[in-house]
Every structure is written in C-alpha cells, then in structure tokens.
Write a protein that holds these residues in place. Sequence first.
Motif, PDB file in Angstrom:
ATOM      1  N   VAL A 291       9.081   4.901 -15.688  1.00  0.00           N
ATOM      2  CA  VAL A 291       8.971   4.263 -14.374  1.00  0.00           C
ATOM      3  C   VAL A 291       9.555   2.860 -14.460  1.00  0.00           C
ATOM      4  O   VAL A 291       9.218   2.084 -15.365  1.00  0.00           O
ATOM      5  CB  VAL A 291       7.503   4.210 -13.905  1.00  0.00           C
ATOM      6  N   VAL A 292      10.434   2.528 -13.512  1.00  0.00           N
ATOM      7  CA  VAL A 292      11.140   1.244 -13.552  1.00  0.00           C
ATOM      8  C   VAL A 292      10.934   0.518 -12.218  1.00  0.00           C
ATOM      9  O   VAL A 292      11.588   0.839 -11.228  1.00  0.00           O
ATOM     10  CB  VAL A 292      12.648   1.449 -13.800  1.00  0.00           C
TER      11      VAL A 292
ATOM     12  N   GLY B 122       6.879 -11.228  -8.910  1.00  0.00           N
ATOM     13  CA  GLY B 122       6.566  -9.810  -8.959  1.00  0.00           C
ATOM     14  C   GLY B 122       5.610  -9.434 -10.076  1.00  0.00           C
ATOM     15  O   GLY B 122       5.261  -8.252 -10.223  1.00  0.00           O
ATOM     16  N   SER B 123       5.139 -10.395 -10.884  1.00  0.00           N
ATOM     17  CA  SER B 123       4.353 -10.087 -12.080  1.00  0.00           C
ATOM     18  C   SER B 123       3.070  -9.316 -11.771  1.00  0.00           C
ATOM     19  O   SER B 123       2.730  -8.353 -12.467  1.00  0.00           O
ATOM     20  CB  SER B 123       4.028 -11.368 -12.841  1.00  0.00           C
ATOM     21  N   SER B 124       2.337  -9.721 -10.733  1.00  0.00           N
ATOM     22  CA  SER B 124       1.093  -9.020 -10.390  1.00  0.00           C
ATOM     23  C   SER B 124       1.370  -7.584  -9.946  1.00  0.00           C
ATOM     24  O   SER B 124       0.612  -6.666 -10.271  1.00  0.00           O
ATOM     25  CB  SER B 124       0.347  -9.769  -9.282  1.00  0.00           C
ATOM     26  N   SER B 125       2.457  -7.399  -9.231  1.00  0.00           N
ATOM     27  CA  SER B 125       2.790  -6.047  -8.772  1.00  0.00           C
ATOM     28  C   SER B 125       3.187  -5.156  -9.940  1.00  0.00           C
ATOM     29  O   SER B 125       2.871  -3.961  -9.962  1.00  0.00           O
ATOM     30  CB  SER B 125       3.917  -6.095  -7.730  1.00  0.00           C
ATOM     31  N   PHE B 126       3.868  -5.722 -10.942  1.00  0.00           N
ATOM     32  CA  PHE B 126       4.246  -4.932 -12.112  1.00  0.00           C
ATOM     33  C   PHE B 126       3.000  -4.493 -12.885  1.00  0.00           C
ATOM     34  O   PHE B 126       2.941  -3.373 -13.400  1.00  0.00           O
ATOM     35  CB  PHE B 126       5.179  -5.737 -13.017  1.00  0.00           C
ATOM     36  N   GLN B 127       2.003  -5.360 -12.954  1.00  0.00           N
ATOM     37  CA  GLN B 127       0.744  -4.989 -13.598  1.00  0.00           C
ATOM     38  C   GLN B 127       0.056  -3.871 -12.823  1.00  0.00           C
ATOM     39  O   GLN B 127      -0.534  -2.957 -13.417  1.00  0.00           O
ATOM     40  CB  GLN B 127      -0.174  -6.208 -13.699  1.00  0.00           C
ATOM     41  N   LYS B 128       0.164  -3.920 -11.502  1.00  0.00           N
ATOM     42  CA  LYS B 128      -0.422  -2.865 -10.676  1.00  0.00           C
ATOM     43  C   LYS B 128       0.266  -1.533 -10.947  1.00  0.00           C
ATOM     44  O   LYS B 128      -0.404  -0.487 -11.055  1.00  0.00           O
ATOM     45  CB  LYS B 128      -0.272  -3.238  -9.193  1.00  0.00           C
ATOM     46  N   VAL B 129       1.573  -1.542 -11.063  1.00  0.00           N
ATOM     47  CA  VAL B 129       2.309  -0.311 -11.374  1.00  0.00           C
ATOM     48  C   VAL B 129       1.880   0.220 -12.733  1.00  0.00           C
ATOM     49  O   VAL B 129       1.691   1.440 -12.903  1.00  0.00           O
ATOM     50  CB  VAL B 129       3.833  -0.578 -11.348  1.00  0.00           C
ATOM     51  N   GLN B 130       1.699  -0.669 -13.705  1.00  0.00           N
ATOM     52  CA  GLN B 130       1.216  -0.264 -15.028  1.00  0.00           C
ATOM     53  C   GLN B 130      -0.126   0.446 -14.918  1.00  0.00           C
ATOM     54  O   GLN B 130      -0.353   1.496 -15.531  1.00  0.00           O
ATOM     55  CB  GLN B 130       1.070  -1.489 -15.940  1.00  0.00           C
ATOM     56  N   GLN B 131      -1.014  -0.110 -14.122  1.00  0.00           N
ATOM     57  CA  GLN B 131      -2.356   0.458 -13.965  1.00  0.00           C
ATOM     58  C   GLN B 131      -2.321   1.827 -13.298  1.00  0.00           C
ATOM     59  O   GLN B 131      -3.148   2.695 -13.610  1.00  0.00           O
ATOM     60  CB  GLN B 131      -3.223  -0.498 -13.138  1.00  0.00           C
ATOM     61  N   LEU B 132      -1.372   2.032 -12.401  1.00  0.00           N
ATOM     62  CA  LEU B 132      -1.277   3.302 -11.678  1.00  0.00           C
ATOM     63  C   LEU B 132      -0.496   4.362 -12.451  1.00  0.00           C
ATOM     64  O   LEU B 132      -0.530   5.539 -12.081  1.00  0.00           O
ATOM     65  CB  LEU B 132      -0.614   3.075 -10.311  1.00  0.00           C
TER      66      LEU B 132
ATOM     67  N   PRO C  19       0.779  -1.238   0.000  1.00  0.00           N
ATOM     68  CA  PRO C  19       0.000   0.000   0.000  1.00  0.00           C
ATOM     69  C   PRO C  19       0.817   1.299   0.000  1.00  0.00           C
ATOM     70  O   PRO C  19       0.418   2.255  -0.670  1.00  0.00           O
ATOM     71  CB  PRO C  19      -0.851  -0.139   1.273  1.00  0.00           C
ATOM     72  N   PRO C  20       1.961   1.388   0.719  1.00  0.00           N
ATOM     73  CA  PRO C  20       2.716   2.645   0.658  1.00  0.00           C
ATOM     74  C   PRO C  20       3.186   3.011  -0.749  1.00  0.00           C
ATOM     75  O   PRO C  20       3.277   4.196  -1.086  1.00  0.00           O
ATOM     76  CB  PRO C  20       3.911   2.375   1.587  1.00  0.00           C
ATOM     77  N   ILE C  21       3.461   2.001  -1.572  1.00  0.00           N
ATOM     78  CA  ILE C  21       3.862   2.268  -2.951  1.00  0.00           C
ATOM     79  C   ILE C  21       2.668   2.770  -3.752  1.00  0.00           C
ATOM     80  O   ILE C  21       2.795   3.642  -4.627  1.00  0.00           O
ATOM     81  CB  ILE C  21       4.466   1.007  -3.596  1.00  0.00           C
ATOM     82  N   VAL C  22       1.489   2.238  -3.460  1.00  0.00           N
ATOM     83  CA  VAL C  22       0.275   2.724  -4.124  1.00  0.00           C
ATOM     84  C   VAL C  22       0.074   4.201  -3.786  1.00  0.00           C
ATOM     85  O   VAL C  22      -0.265   5.014  -4.655  1.00  0.00           O
ATOM     86  CB  VAL C  22      -0.947   1.893  -3.698  1.00  0.00           C
TER      87      VAL C  22
ATOM     88  N   VAL D 123       6.294   2.446 -18.527  1.00  0.00           N
ATOM     89  CA  VAL D 123       6.702   1.522 -17.467  1.00  0.00           C
ATOM     90  C   VAL D 123       7.537   0.414 -18.095  1.00  0.00           C
ATOM     91  O   VAL D 123       7.035  -0.365 -18.916  1.00  0.00           O
ATOM     92  CB  VAL D 123       5.488   0.935 -16.727  1.00  0.00           C
ATOM     93  N   LEU D 124       8.799   0.343 -17.731  1.00  0.00           N
ATOM     94  CA  LEU D 124       9.697  -0.659 -18.291  1.00  0.00           C
ATOM     95  C   LEU D 124       9.555  -1.997 -17.561  1.00  0.00           C
ATOM     96  O   LEU D 124       8.963  -2.072 -16.477  1.00  0.00           O
ATOM     97  CB  LEU D 124      11.143  -0.175 -18.204  1.00  0.00           C
ATOM     98  N   ASP D 125      10.108  -3.046 -18.162  1.00  0.00           N
ATOM     99  CA  ASP D 125      10.056  -4.371 -17.550  1.00  0.00           C
ATOM    100  C   ASP D 125      10.700  -4.337 -16.169  1.00  0.00           C
ATOM    101  O   ASP D 125      11.826  -3.849 -16.007  1.00  0.00           O
ATOM    102  CB  ASP D 125      10.777  -5.391 -18.420  1.00  0.00           C
TER     103      ASP D 125
END
Length: 273
Positions: free
Chosen positions: A136-137, A147-157, A120-123, A163-165
């Motif tokens: 954003v990296v 980490g795949s689900s978290s990377f998708q979350k970063v993409q969404q935000l 949540p703090p990253i969100v 957003v790089l790999d």
Amino acid sequence: MKKRKYLLSLLAIIVSTTYSNSETTEATPPVGNQKALVVYFTRTGNTKQVADFIHKTIESDRVELKTVEPYPESYNELLTQAQQEINSGYSPPLSTTIENMESYDIVFVGYPIWHGTTPPPIVTFLTEYDFSGKIVVPFCTSASSSGSSSFQKVQQLCLQSTVLDGLWLMSSSVESSQTRILEWLNRIGILGDNGTGIETVVDTKNTHSVSITESYLHVSGDFNRLTLINMNGAEISRTKEKTMPVGNLPAGIYFLKIDTKNNAMVTKKVIKK
C-alpha cells in the motif's frame, strides 16, 4: 548527485511537462512486473492531478472513489461535515466498486488531508477491501497540514500489508511536483533497482540507518523489532537484533519494517544483490 538530479529532471520532462490529459507517454511497469492500482479521492482536483501523473508514470489501473451521498459544495459546510464524521468515526458508504481487487499487488491510495488526517471515504475504502499481503502506497495533498498523521492512520488500517513511505504535497505546488513524485517513486523502490546493491536510508525522526550486504542486513538506532518482507508481502525473517542474516536469500528487492521505540512503524526498501 548532480547527475542524478539531472536525470530525474530529464525524466520528468520526458514523462510529462504538465499534468495534461495526453496519453502518448508509455508507462513503466512496476518493479517485479507486479499489477498496480491507483485509487484516489478528491474534491478540488489536486489529488487527481497527482494520481494521473502516477498512472502515466507507472503501468497501472486508476479508479476515483466517490461516496453515495456527495459532500457539500460549500467549503465551510464540507469542513463541518468532515469534522463530525471524523469525530464520530463514521465511514460514508462508497458508490465506487472495484472489481478483482485481489488481483492487485500494489495499491496507491491518494486523498486530500481533512482536519489533519485521512478523510472518512478513504477509511471506508481501506476497511471494505482486504489488503492482506499487498503493498500500500499512500499519497496526499493539503494546503498546509502535513500528511504524517494520515500515513499513521493508513498503517493502522493496513496491519497485514506493507505500507511504504507516503508522499505529501502542498496543493499550491502540485502542478510543479513531477520531479518530487519521480524521486519518491524511485526512493520507495516502485520504479526498480537503483543499481547500487547496497542502499542506506536514514529516517530523520528516528535516525535508523539501514544497509544490506551479501550476507547481512544491519540497522542502527533503537527499535523494538525488525521484520523483513518480500515483494509478495510474505514475511521472510523477524528479529530484535540489529543484524539480520540474509546470506541465504535470493537477490532482489525486499521491504524492512522497523517497529520503533515510539510504537511507530517505518518501512524501508532494501536491495540484495
């Protein structure tokens, strides 16, 4: 291939044989001499070690994110609180303030995986600041969760960002991961041109092979749309075709966003000579 692995291993030794606090190694400016920031949130210190190594490798500023209310020291209490926050969508307020956020072109975002996703703090961080046009990296650490689900979350935000790999490291291997980090930084283009002029990258999940020549960029595999972006984050071209004309573009490094058939977004670096 053997020569490349040798050079990367040698570079890892030169940059740092351990994640020590030594500041004697001179960091390399990011490609294009852009201004970089390494932001991280950590609990056990694993993510901090990775952030420190990136900071020592790439010329950058570095900031640790902290929440107004510290998380519990007890691991079980932390897991319970984190699950409640994730389920409710709560974003804890941060005590950390980053001045002149608009001045950064590249932002590395590091964090541990909590319950299989972005903590949540990253969100909070990704929603409080404007990342439009920035690169954003993401990078993360965990005991076992990918980490795949978290990377998708970063993409969404970060829909208005490139957003790089991301990089995922197991917590148990962090201290011996210097070479993997260097390979990743090279692969996503942060450490500069690999000198080939034509780069082909295959996405293992969607089998998208990307190549660029002097006149055309070509992508194999199924997708909905291609979007080409320059190093400043500006959209250069968009198409639904598998071939995109690039003959009128100046030489340099670009990022290709592939909107896949499964509604995921894959970002690849392409180099035009």
